[in-house]
Design a protein around this motif. Structure first.
Motif, mmCIF file in Angstrom:
data_model
loop_
_atom_site.group_PDB
_atom_site.id
_atom_site.type_symbol
_atom_site.label_atom_id
_atom_site.label_comp_id
_atom_site.label_asym_id
_atom_site.label_seq_id
_atom_site.Cartn_x
_atom_site.Cartn_y
_atom_site.Cartn_z
ATOM 1 N N GLN A 22 0.830 -1.207 0.000
ATOM 2 C CA GLN A 22 0.000 0.000 0.000
ATOM 3 C C GLN A 22 0.864 1.256 0.000
ATOM 4 O O GLN A 22 0.549 2.235 -0.674
ATOM 5 N N ARG A 23 1.976 1.230 0.727
ATOM 6 C CA ARG A 23 2.892 2.385 0.721
ATOM 7 C C ARG A 23 3.454 2.617 -0.684
ATOM 8 O O ARG A 23 3.584 3.761 -1.122
ATOM 9 N N LEU A 24 3.785 1.532 -1.392
ATOM 10 C CA LEU A 24 4.268 1.673 -2.761
ATOM 11 C C LEU A 24 3.173 2.259 -3.650
ATOM 12 O O LEU A 24 3.426 3.178 -4.431
ATOM 13 N N ALA A 25 1.946 1.763 -3.524
ATOM 14 C CA ALA A 25 0.832 2.288 -4.318
ATOM 15 C C ALA A 25 0.605 3.769 -4.010
ATOM 16 O O ALA A 25 0.394 4.575 -4.927
ATOM 17 N N ASP A 26 0.676 4.145 -2.738
ATOM 18 C CA ASP A 26 0.506 5.552 -2.351
ATOM 19 C C ASP A 26 1.613 6.414 -2.946
ATOM 20 O O ASP A 26 1.362 7.524 -3.418
ATOM 21 N N ARG A 27 2.826 5.898 -2.898
ATOM 22 C CA ARG A 27 3.964 6.648 -3.450
ATOM 23 C C ARG A 27 3.813 6.856 -4.960
ATOM 24 O O ARG A 27 4.038 7.948 -5.472
ATOM 25 N N LEU A 28 3.408 5.796 -5.652
ATOM 26 C CA LEU A 28 3.206 5.918 -7.095
ATOM 27 C C LEU A 28 2.057 6.878 -7.409
ATOM 28 O O LEU A 28 2.108 7.611 -8.385
ATOM 29 N N VAL A 82 10.700 0.740 -8.609
ATOM 30 C CA VAL A 82 9.923 -0.356 -8.033
ATOM 31 C C VAL A 82 10.863 -1.441 -7.504
ATOM 32 O O VAL A 82 10.667 -1.957 -6.400
ATOM 33 N N GLU A 83 11.903 -1.768 -8.244
ATOM 34 C CA GLU A 83 12.854 -2.801 -7.806
ATOM 35 C C GLU A 83 13.566 -2.377 -6.523
ATOM 36 O O GLU A 83 13.711 -3.170 -5.593
#
Length: 91
Positions: A22-28, A82-83
Motif C-alpha cells: 500500500q505504501r508503494l501504491a501511495d507513493r506511485l 519499483v525494484e
C-alpha cells in the motif's frame, strides 16, 4: 506496449507485506498520479499510461507493469524505482 515484470521472495507476515504494498501504491499515486484498488492479495495500479498489478502468493511478490506509448519513455527509471522499493521494503 512496453512493460516489465519483477518477482521477489518474501518471508514477512502478509499484513506487513500488504502495508508495504500500500505504501508503494501511495507513493506511485503521489509521484505519478496513478490510482490503486485492492482485490484480495493483489493491488491494481492504473493511470497516466501505467497499468500494473502487484500480487503476493506462495512466498513470492509478483509485479507486472504495462506502459503506454508516452509512459514507456520512463520504463527504465520506473522499473528501477519499483525494484529498489521491493529490495528495501520486502523481506
Amino acid at each position: 506496449m512496453a512493460g516489465f515484470r519483477l518477482s521477489k521472495p518474501y518471508t514477512m507476515p502478509k499484513e506487513e507485506l500488504r502495508q508495504a504494498a500500500q505504501r508503494l501504491a501511495d507513493r506511485l499515486q503521489d509521484e505519478h498520479g496513478v490510482r490503486s484498488r485492492w482485490e484480495g492479495d493483489s493491488v491494481h495500479i492504473k493511470g497516466g499510461g501505467i497499468d500494473g498489478l502487484l500480487s503476493f502468493h506462495d512466498g513470492v511478490v509478483d509485479v507486472s507493469v504495462r506502459l503506454g506509448l508516452l509512459a514507456s519513455a520512463f520504463q527504465r527509471p520506473l522499473k528501477a524505482e519499483v525494484e529498489r522499493y521491493l529490495n528495501e521494503m520486502i523481506s
